[in-house]
Design a protein around this motif. Structure first.
Motif, short mmCIF file in Angstrom:
data_model
loop_
_atom_site.label_atom_id
_atom_site.label_comp_id
_atom_site.label_asym_id
_atom_site.label_seq_id
_atom_site.Cartn_x
_atom_site.Cartn_y
_atom_site.Cartn_z
N ASP A 39 8.15 15.10 -19.64
CA ASP A 39 7.55 15.39 -18.34
C ASP A 39 8.43 14.89 -17.20
O ASP A 39 8.92 13.76 -17.23
N GLY A 40 8.62 15.75 -16.19
CA GLY A 40 9.33 15.36 -14.98
C GLY A 40 10.82 15.18 -15.14
O GLY A 40 11.47 14.57 -14.28
N ALA A 41 11.42 15.69 -16.23
CA ALA A 41 12.87 15.53 -16.43
C ALA A 41 13.61 16.13 -15.25
O ALA A 41 13.34 17.26 -14.83
N ASP A 42 14.56 15.38 -14.69
CA ASP A 42 15.29 15.84 -13.51
C ASP A 42 16.79 15.91 -13.78
O ASP A 42 17.40 16.95 -13.66
N THR A 43 17.38 14.78 -14.16
CA THR A 43 18.81 14.76 -14.49
C THR A 43 19.01 14.05 -15.82
O THR A 43 18.22 13.19 -16.21
N ILE A 44 20.09 14.41 -16.52
CA ILE A 44 20.43 13.80 -17.80
C ILE A 44 21.88 13.35 -17.74
O ILE A 44 22.77 14.15 -17.43
N SER A 45 22.13 12.10 -18.03
CA SER A 45 23.51 11.62 -18.17
C SER A 45 23.70 11.15 -19.60
O SER A 45 22.84 10.49 -20.17
N ARG A 46 24.84 11.53 -20.18
CA ARG A 46 25.15 11.19 -21.58
C ARG A 46 26.52 10.54 -21.64
O ARG A 46 27.45 10.97 -20.96
N VAL A 47 26.64 9.57 -22.50
CA VAL A 47 27.93 8.92 -22.73
C VAL A 47 28.07 8.66 -24.22
O VAL A 47 27.09 8.38 -24.91
N SER A 48 29.29 8.81 -24.74
CA SER A 48 29.53 8.48 -26.14
C SER A 48 30.92 7.89 -26.29
O SER A 48 31.84 8.20 -25.53
N LEU A 49 31.03 7.02 -27.27
CA LEU A 49 32.30 6.41 -27.65
C LEU A 49 32.50 6.68 -29.13
O LEU A 49 31.55 6.54 -29.91
N GLU A 50 33.71 7.06 -29.53
CA GLU A 50 33.96 7.36 -30.93
C GLU A 50 35.32 6.80 -31.35
O GLU A 50 36.21 6.63 -30.52
N GLY A 66 24.56 7.51 -25.99
CA GLY A 66 23.39 7.15 -25.19
C GLY A 66 23.07 8.27 -24.22
O GLY A 66 23.98 8.96 -23.75
N ALA A 67 21.80 8.46 -23.93
CA ALA A 67 21.37 9.48 -22.97
C ALA A 67 20.28 8.88 -22.08
O ALA A 67 19.33 8.27 -22.57
N ARG A 68 20.45 9.08 -20.79
CA ARG A 68 19.45 8.61 -19.82
C ARG A 68 18.85 9.83 -19.13
O ARG A 68 19.58 10.66 -18.58
N VAL A 69 17.53 9.92 -19.17
CA VAL A 69 16.82 11.02 -18.52
C VAL A 69 16.11 10.45 -17.29
O VAL A 69 15.20 9.62 -17.42
N SER A 70 16.56 10.87 -16.10
CA SER A 70 15.88 10.48 -14.86
C SER A 70 14.76 11.48 -14.63
O SER A 70 14.93 12.67 -14.89
N ARG A 71 13.62 10.97 -14.14
CA ARG A 71 12.46 11.84 -13.98
C ARG A 71 11.95 11.81 -12.54
O ARG A 71 12.10 10.82 -11.84
N THR A 72 11.36 12.93 -12.12
CA THR A 72 10.82 13.03 -10.77
C THR A 72 9.59 12.14 -10.61
O THR A 72 9.32 11.65 -9.52
N ALA A 73 8.86 11.94 -11.67
CA ALA A 73 7.70 11.05 -11.65
C ALA A 73 7.79 10.18 -12.89
O ALA A 73 8.05 10.65 -13.98
N GLY A 74 7.62 8.90 -12.73
CA GLY A 74 7.70 7.99 -13.86
C GLY A 74 9.10 7.40 -14.01
O GLY A 74 10.05 7.83 -13.36
N ALA A 75 9.17 6.42 -14.87
CA ALA A 75 10.43 5.71 -15.09
C ALA A 75 11.41 6.56 -15.90
O ALA A 75 11.01 7.43 -16.67
N SER A 76 12.69 6.30 -15.70
CA SER A 76 13.72 6.95 -16.51
C SER A 76 13.56 6.53 -17.96
O SER A 76 12.98 5.49 -18.26
N ALA A 77 14.07 7.34 -18.86
CA ALA A 77 14.03 7.03 -20.29
C ALA A 77 15.46 6.99 -20.83
O ALA A 77 16.31 7.78 -20.41
#
Length: 193
Positions: A39-50, A66-77
């Motif tokens: 719900d409310g997904a707005d932007t997604i940033s992903r980073v990986s190291l290999e 790792g992936a961070r999902v910023s949301r329009t409502a509620g805390a990022s995940a």
């Protein structure tokens, strides 16, 4: 080999943003961990190291993402996953790494089965973990241990077997919560040019 990647996606959509994973076997249709649509997904940033290395018959590779999902409502995940893979050839062969492209290519089988040889036999092991739970997003977490054997009959035909032990799926409210199955997978691969 050392590598890193980063991506940033604008305008993620509530009805199109989800993360899920199968238990190391792509031949089954069950996703033991699955966020569902966020719900409310707005932007997604992903980073990986290999990282990976080939040393004669032995090779290893590992990655953490790792992936961070910023949301329009509620805390990022924030979600993450990682694995460590090792392999060793009984027959003296080696995985082929192409430095220019940063990819592994096919194994060069110098004693094919139909030519009177044994082909190439590779033993492999992999451990992995994924956590798709953060805050109010309950996608679950799981860990896996996999053992495998690859038999390269020639340059084009490979027989594969994997034994995957899923170690405790933790996904409250899901039909998969608490599962710890043992999965046997047998596959054949024929490479076309």
């Amino acid at each position: 080999h050392l590598g890193a990647s980063f991506s940033y996606r604008w305008n993620a959509t509530t009805d199109g943003t989800l993360f899920r994973s199968r238990p190391e076997v792509a031949t089954i249709n069950d996703y033991y961990v699955d966020t569902g649509y966020i719900d409310g997904a707005d932007t997604i940033s992903r980073v990986s190291l290999e990282a990976s290395q080939v040393s004669g018959r032995f090779s290893w590779q590992s990655e953490i993402l790792g992936a961070r999902v910023s949301r329009t409502a509620g805390a990022s995940a924030f979600f993450w996953g990682a694995y460590l893979y090792t392999s060793w050839f009984l027959t003296g062969h080696s995985r082929n790494y192409r430095f220019g492209t940063g990819k592994f290519s096919g194994v060069k089988v110098d004693s094919p089965v139909l030519g009177g040889g044994w082909g190439a036999v590779e033993l492999a092991a992999r451990i992995s973990a994924v956590d798709l739970t953060d805050g109010d997003v309950i996608g679950g977490s799981q860990r896996n241990i996999s053992l495998g054997c690859n038999w390269y009959l020639n340059q084009r035909i490979r027989l594969m077997t994997n034994l995957v032990k899923v170690i405790d799926v933790d996904r409250p409210g899901s039909e998969f919560d608490g599962l710890d199955p043992l999965i046997l997978s047998l596959r054949a691969q024929w490479v076309l040019d």
